[in-house]
Design a protein around this motif. Sequence first.
Motif, PDB file in Angstrom:
ATOM      1  N   UNK A   1     -66.967 -15.943 -28.045  1.00 19.90           N
ATOM      2  CA  UNK A   1     -65.678 -16.318 -28.617  1.00 19.90           C
ATOM      3  C   UNK A   1     -64.880 -17.261 -27.715  1.00 19.90           C
ATOM      4  N   UNK A   2     -65.397 -17.546 -26.523  1.00 24.23           N
ATOM      5  CA  UNK A   2     -64.674 -18.417 -25.600  1.00 24.23           C
ATOM      6  C   UNK A   2     -64.914 -19.889 -25.925  1.00 24.23           C
ATOM      7  N   UNK A   3     -64.168 -20.748 -25.247  1.00 22.29           N
ATOM      8  CA  UNK A   3     -64.402 -22.184 -25.361  1.00 22.29           C
ATOM      9  C   UNK A   3     -65.808 -22.503 -24.877  1.00 22.29           C
ATOM     10  N   UNK A   4     -66.260 -23.705 -25.161  1.00 24.43           N
ATOM     11  CA  UNK A   4     -67.592 -24.095 -24.721  1.00 24.43           C
ATOM     12  C   UNK A   4     -67.627 -24.152 -23.194  1.00 24.43           C
TER      13      UNK A   4
ATOM     14  N   UNK B   1     -71.060 -10.012 -25.832  1.00 22.85           N
ATOM     15  CA  UNK B   1     -71.153 -11.303 -26.515  1.00 22.85           C
ATOM     16  C   UNK B   1     -69.801 -11.989 -26.642  1.00 22.85           C
ATOM     17  N   UNK B   2     -68.729 -11.221 -26.892  1.00 20.11           N
ATOM     18  CA  UNK B   2     -67.436 -11.844 -27.174  1.00 20.11           C
ATOM     19  C   UNK B   2     -66.869 -12.623 -25.990  1.00 20.11           C
ATOM     20  N   UNK B   3     -67.296 -12.304 -24.750  1.00 20.92           N
ATOM     21  CA  UNK B   3     -66.725 -12.954 -23.577  1.00 20.92           C
ATOM     22  C   UNK B   3     -67.461 -14.233 -23.200  1.00 20.92           C
ATOM     23  N   UNK B   4     -68.545 -14.570 -23.924  1.00 23.08           N
ATOM     24  CA  UNK B   4     -69.370 -15.715 -23.576  1.00 23.08           C
ATOM     25  C   UNK B   4     -68.843 -17.004 -24.209  1.00 23.08           C
ATOM     26  N   UNK B   5     -69.189 -18.160 -23.639  1.00 21.84           N
ATOM     27  CA  UNK B   5     -68.869 -19.443 -24.288  1.00 21.84           C
ATOM     28  C   UNK B   5     -69.493 -19.528 -25.664  1.00 21.84           C
ATOM     29  N   UNK B   6     -68.896 -20.346 -26.512  1.00 20.21           N
ATOM     30  CA  UNK B   6     -69.292 -20.322 -27.925  1.00 20.21           C
ATOM     31  C   UNK B   6     -70.726 -20.796 -28.159  1.00 20.21           C
ATOM     32  N   UNK B   7     -71.282 -21.663 -27.265  1.00 18.90           N
ATOM     33  CA  UNK B   7     -72.660 -22.099 -27.486  1.00 18.90           C
ATOM     34  C   UNK B   7     -73.656 -20.975 -27.272  1.00 18.90           C
ATOM     35  N   UNK B   8     -73.205 -19.881 -26.624  1.00 18.02           N
ATOM     36  CA  UNK B   8     -74.050 -18.700 -26.451  1.00 18.02           C
ATOM     37  C   UNK B   8     -73.717 -17.613 -27.480  1.00 18.02           C
TER      38      UNK B   8
ATOM     39  N   UNK C   1     -67.431 -13.561 -13.981  1.00 17.41           N
ATOM     40  CA  UNK C   1     -68.721 -14.166 -14.298  1.00 17.41           C
ATOM     41  C   UNK C   1     -68.683 -15.664 -13.992  1.00 17.41           C
ATOM     42  N   UNK C   2     -69.652 -16.122 -13.201  1.00 19.74           N
ATOM     43  CA  UNK C   2     -69.810 -17.538 -12.880  1.00 19.74           C
ATOM     44  C   UNK C   2     -71.062 -18.048 -13.591  1.00 19.74           C
ATOM     45  N   UNK C   3     -70.894 -19.092 -14.386  1.00 16.22           N
ATOM     46  CA  UNK C   3     -72.030 -19.654 -15.131  1.00 16.22           C
ATOM     47  C   UNK C   3     -72.293 -21.079 -14.648  1.00 16.22           C
ATOM     48  N   UNK C   4     -73.556 -21.352 -14.348  1.00 15.57           N
ATOM     49  CA  UNK C   4     -73.992 -22.689 -13.937  1.00 15.57           C
ATOM     50  C   UNK C   4     -75.083 -23.126 -14.902  1.00 15.57           C
ATOM     51  N   UNK C   5     -74.966 -24.347 -15.393  1.00 16.15           N
ATOM     52  CA  UNK C   5     -75.957 -24.832 -16.355  1.00 16.15           C
ATOM     53  C   UNK C   5     -76.384 -26.245 -15.999  1.00 16.15           C
ATOM     54  N   UNK C   6     -77.681 -26.440 -15.861  1.00 15.41           N
ATOM     55  CA  UNK C   6     -78.227 -27.758 -15.584  1.00 15.41           C
ATOM     56  C   UNK C   6     -78.352 -28.519 -16.901  1.00 15.41           C
TER      57      UNK C   6
ATOM     58  N   UNK D   1     -65.878 -17.634 -16.062  1.00 14.81           N
ATOM     59  CA  UNK D   1     -65.441 -17.326 -17.421  1.00 14.81           C
ATOM     60  C   UNK D   1     -64.065 -16.658 -17.406  1.00 14.81           C
ATOM     61  N   UNK D   2     -63.267 -16.869 -18.452  1.00 17.50           N
ATOM     62  CA  UNK D   2     -61.899 -16.335 -18.472  1.00 17.50           C
ATOM     63  C   UNK D   2     -61.812 -14.814 -18.457  1.00 17.50           C
ATOM     64  N   UNK D   3     -62.775 -14.139 -19.081  1.00 17.88           N
ATOM     65  CA  UNK D   3     -62.663 -12.686 -19.207  1.00 17.88           C
ATOM     66  C   UNK D   3     -63.560 -11.975 -18.199  1.00 17.88           C
ATOM     67  N   UNK D   4     -63.104 -10.807 -17.789  1.00 15.13           N
ATOM     68  CA  UNK D   4     -63.884  -9.982 -16.886  1.00 15.13           C
ATOM     69  C   UNK D   4     -64.907  -9.160 -17.671  1.00 15.13           C
ATOM     70  N   UNK D   5     -65.955  -8.743 -16.990  1.00 14.53           N
ATOM     71  CA  UNK D   5     -66.949  -7.859 -17.602  1.00 14.53           C
ATOM     72  C   UNK D   5     -66.341  -6.462 -17.755  1.00 14.53           C
TER      73      UNK D   5
END
Length: 390
Positions: A332-335, A322-329, A200-205, A190-194
Amino acid sequence: MKSPRVLLCVRQNTLRWDGEPSSLCCSSCCVLRCFDDRAAAARVNQHAHGRGTRTSLVRHGDPRVRLIAAHRSPLTALFSARGLQQITRQQQSPATQRRMRQQVSSEPQGVAEDILHLSAWLARQPHLPPVDDLLLDRFLYNCKYSLSRCKSVLDMYYTVRTAVPEFFKHRDATEDSIRRSCEVTLAAALPRLTPAGHRVFVHRLLDADSRRFDLLAHSRRVFMLVDVLLHTEPVLGAVVVLDLHASTWAHVLRAPPPLLRRLAVCFQDSCPIAIKEIHFVNAPGFIRKFLDIIRPLLKKKLNERVHVHTGGLETVGKSLPLHMLPKEYGGEEKSLKELSDAWQLALERRRDWFKAEELKRVDESLRPGAAPERAQLFGVEGSFQRLAVD
């Protein structure tokens, strides 16, 4: 006589030479370490010209110039290929910056001495490939300036690349298996740091059809992503999120324990980016059975950092605002799809770099002492031993 340093101030947009610590004018002023290099001089001049920075041009061989391994620099653009900084931007609040400084404290002079120490140590390790100052700086920072841990991780970093080529060969992001992996799984930093300064590394099946799931290809892709980050920015720690919303027990059966064991060793013992948290989100009913398989492979400290959530990523809590998460979650970030595609493009653009990186492997015939057997590194028949390195 001490060599002058290059000082870059982001706030005042200046680049200048100086040797006194008092010359640091603000918290945005970075000390750029140096080594004599033709490309270094050209890069400093190019950066200065592009930003309208006030500095005189420098020449190769100028004793003041040595490059650019920015210690805790917020400017990933200085070391990144064009465009990568857009997906790894560090948007740190002052509070986050303070917390990061508290966790890692080292003076520039101490960093230089540590790098000299590591360089001397590497000269006595003929089995290891050459390691440049920039990468040593990254390893030191990520190991919180522990020389003993840095040596151990450095050795294992290259040792496992030779011992498990299935993860570290054919690192071509344009290869069919990697591109098929992108259709089945999303993976992005993800673009922003905690707030704690972690990446943050996100993996989605995506696909419930387990026949399309290739853990080996996905693992190669993830290690490539981590390597790009490691060479791009200092990373204090990682938060790993695994979104299992499309997972089935058949997916677990395609992840044999020996492969999981090798993955565990690679991430825990050879990766300088420490895993601070692991979150399983949208966890299915069989998650406990899966955890029974992987917990014996994890160190005690990492086991304590595993968290299971039946809800989505937005339910994780304070550690992931919440603001640092992708928009589907709900963020405010890109999907996540857009971010994953951007990372895939970044990997494809580094095709030649990965090809050259594959040549940097251990020559076990030159290792002082006995070379470790594969069973020593990864265990056999359920045992799990680790290599101890000075």
